[in-house]
Write an enzyme that holds these catalytic residues in place. Sequence first.
Site, PDB file in Angstrom:
ATOM      1  N   CYS A  18      -5.778   5.034   5.517  1.00  0.00           N
ATOM      2  CA  CYS A  18      -4.696   5.184   4.530  1.00  0.00           C
ATOM      3  C   CYS A  18      -3.881   6.427   4.859  1.00  0.00           C
ATOM      4  O   CYS A  18      -4.381   7.552   4.794  1.00  0.00           O
ATOM      5  CB  CYS A  18      -5.276   5.286   3.120  1.00  0.00           C
ATOM      6  SG  CYS A  18      -4.018   5.651   1.885  1.00  0.00           S
ATOM      7  N   HIS A  60      -7.190   7.767  -4.385  1.00  0.00           N
ATOM      8  CA  HIS A  60      -6.640   6.507  -3.888  1.00  0.00           C
ATOM      9  C   HIS A  60      -6.751   5.398  -4.924  1.00  0.00           C
ATOM     10  O   HIS A  60      -7.818   5.139  -5.462  1.00  0.00           O
ATOM     11  CB  HIS A  60      -7.400   6.072  -2.617  1.00  0.00           C
ATOM     12  CG  HIS A  60      -6.850   4.821  -2.017  1.00  0.00           C
ATOM     13  ND1 HIS A  60      -5.997   4.829  -0.927  1.00  0.00           N
ATOM     14  CD2 HIS A  60      -7.009   3.527  -2.371  1.00  0.00           C
ATOM     15  CE1 HIS A  60      -5.670   3.577  -0.643  1.00  0.00           C
ATOM     16  NE2 HIS A  60      -6.273   2.770  -1.502  1.00  0.00           N
ATOM     17  N   ASN A  98       7.240   0.237  -5.756  1.00  0.00           N
ATOM     18  CA  ASN A  98       7.144  -1.061  -5.084  1.00  0.00           C
ATOM     19  C   ASN A  98       5.696  -1.526  -5.223  1.00  0.00           C
ATOM     20  O   ASN A  98       4.763  -0.775  -4.920  1.00  0.00           O
ATOM     21  CB  ASN A  98       7.542  -0.934  -3.612  1.00  0.00           C
ATOM     22  CG  ASN A  98       9.018  -0.628  -3.447  1.00  0.00           C
ATOM     23  OD1 ASN A  98       9.846  -1.058  -4.240  1.00  0.00           O
ATOM     24  ND2 ASN A  98       9.353   0.151  -2.426  1.00  0.00           N
ATOM     25  N   GLY A 104       8.144  -5.183  -1.213  1.00  0.00           N
ATOM     26  CA  GLY A 104       8.518  -4.103  -0.305  1.00  0.00           C
ATOM     27  C   GLY A 104       7.495  -3.002  -0.172  1.00  0.00           C
ATOM     28  O   GLY A 104       7.750  -2.003   0.502  1.00  0.00           O
ATOM     29  N   HIS A 109      -1.302   2.858  -1.116  1.00  0.00           N
ATOM     30  CA  HIS A 109      -1.836   3.978  -1.895  1.00  0.00           C
ATOM     31  C   HIS A 109      -0.703   4.285  -2.865  1.00  0.00           C
ATOM     32  O   HIS A 109       0.401   4.641  -2.428  1.00  0.00           O
ATOM     33  CB  HIS A 109      -2.157   5.163  -0.971  1.00  0.00           C
ATOM     34  CG  HIS A 109      -2.658   6.397  -1.660  1.00  0.00           C
ATOM     35  ND1 HIS A 109      -3.715   7.147  -1.169  1.00  0.00           N
ATOM     36  CD2 HIS A 109      -2.240   7.040  -2.784  1.00  0.00           C
ATOM     37  CE1 HIS A 109      -3.940   8.186  -1.953  1.00  0.00           C
ATOM     38  NE2 HIS A 109      -3.037   8.149  -2.943  1.00  0.00           N
ATOM     39  N   HIS A 111       2.280   5.173  -5.104  1.00  0.00           N
ATOM     40  CA  HIS A 111       3.244   6.275  -5.038  1.00  0.00           C
ATOM     41  C   HIS A 111       4.491   5.884  -5.801  1.00  0.00           C
ATOM     42  O   HIS A 111       4.883   4.715  -5.812  1.00  0.00           O
ATOM     43  CB  HIS A 111       3.611   6.595  -3.576  1.00  0.00           C
ATOM     44  CG  HIS A 111       4.051   5.396  -2.793  1.00  0.00           C
ATOM     45  ND1 HIS A 111       3.159   4.491  -2.271  1.00  0.00           N
ATOM     46  CD2 HIS A 111       5.283   4.937  -2.484  1.00  0.00           C
ATOM     47  CE1 HIS A 111       3.827   3.527  -1.647  1.00  0.00           C
ATOM     48  NE2 HIS A 111       5.120   3.772  -1.766  1.00  0.00           N
ATOM     49  N   HIS A 113       8.516   6.447  -5.999  1.00  0.00           N
ATOM     50  CA  HIS A 113       9.719   6.960  -5.329  1.00  0.00           C
ATOM     51  C   HIS A 113      10.592   7.615  -6.398  1.00  0.00           C
ATOM     52  O   HIS A 113      10.957   6.969  -7.387  1.00  0.00           O
ATOM     53  CB  HIS A 113      10.526   5.823  -4.703  1.00  0.00           C
ATOM     54  CG  HIS A 113       9.852   5.088  -3.592  1.00  0.00           C
ATOM     55  ND1 HIS A 113      10.133   5.324  -2.260  1.00  0.00           N
ATOM     56  CD2 HIS A 113       8.930   4.091  -3.605  1.00  0.00           C
ATOM     57  CE1 HIS A 113       9.418   4.505  -1.504  1.00  0.00           C
ATOM     58  NE2 HIS A 113       8.676   3.744  -2.288  1.00  0.00           N
TER      59      HIS A 113
END
Length: 124
Positions: A18, A60, A98, A104, A109, A111, A113
């Site tokens: 990862c 994670h 996403n 997409g 892991h 996250h 944006h």
Amino acid sequence: MTSAPSEPSVAPAVDPDCVFCRIVAGEIPSDRVHEDERVIAFRDLHPQAPLHVLVVPRVHSRDVRELAADPELLAHVVEVAGSVAAEHARGDFRLVFNTGESAGQTVFHVHAHVLAGELAEGEL
Ligand code: AMP
Ligand code: ZN
């Protein structure tokens, strides 16, 4: 007589497969703008807007559906997104998770944006 090595009793802290676990561990460099005991935030390698930062929980999990099992951590991700946008842009921002390959997601892991300013032509 040789004895077999014992199995580790806990899961490894870093999933070597990862990329974001490896960034959290400091094994891969990142341009960090924030870090605390629960999350780190760093600039995206391929920015889609003048400010494009990823807020990443240290622990994670696969995606935001899994992250929702820890509402406090999810709220902290949103809070950090807001402070990053306040410090590095004009305060307003888009927050994108996403979720799933066909939406997409490329790094599995979780996250967020954080995007601020005019978006570049692109997927997000
Ligand atoms: P997603 O497609 O939502 O899974 O987003 C993954 C994001 O991670 C993409 O925007 C990539 O540009 C970004 N990314 C991948 N590797 C790195 C890295 N080593 N440092 C910073 N950003 C990265
Ligand atoms: Zn990970």
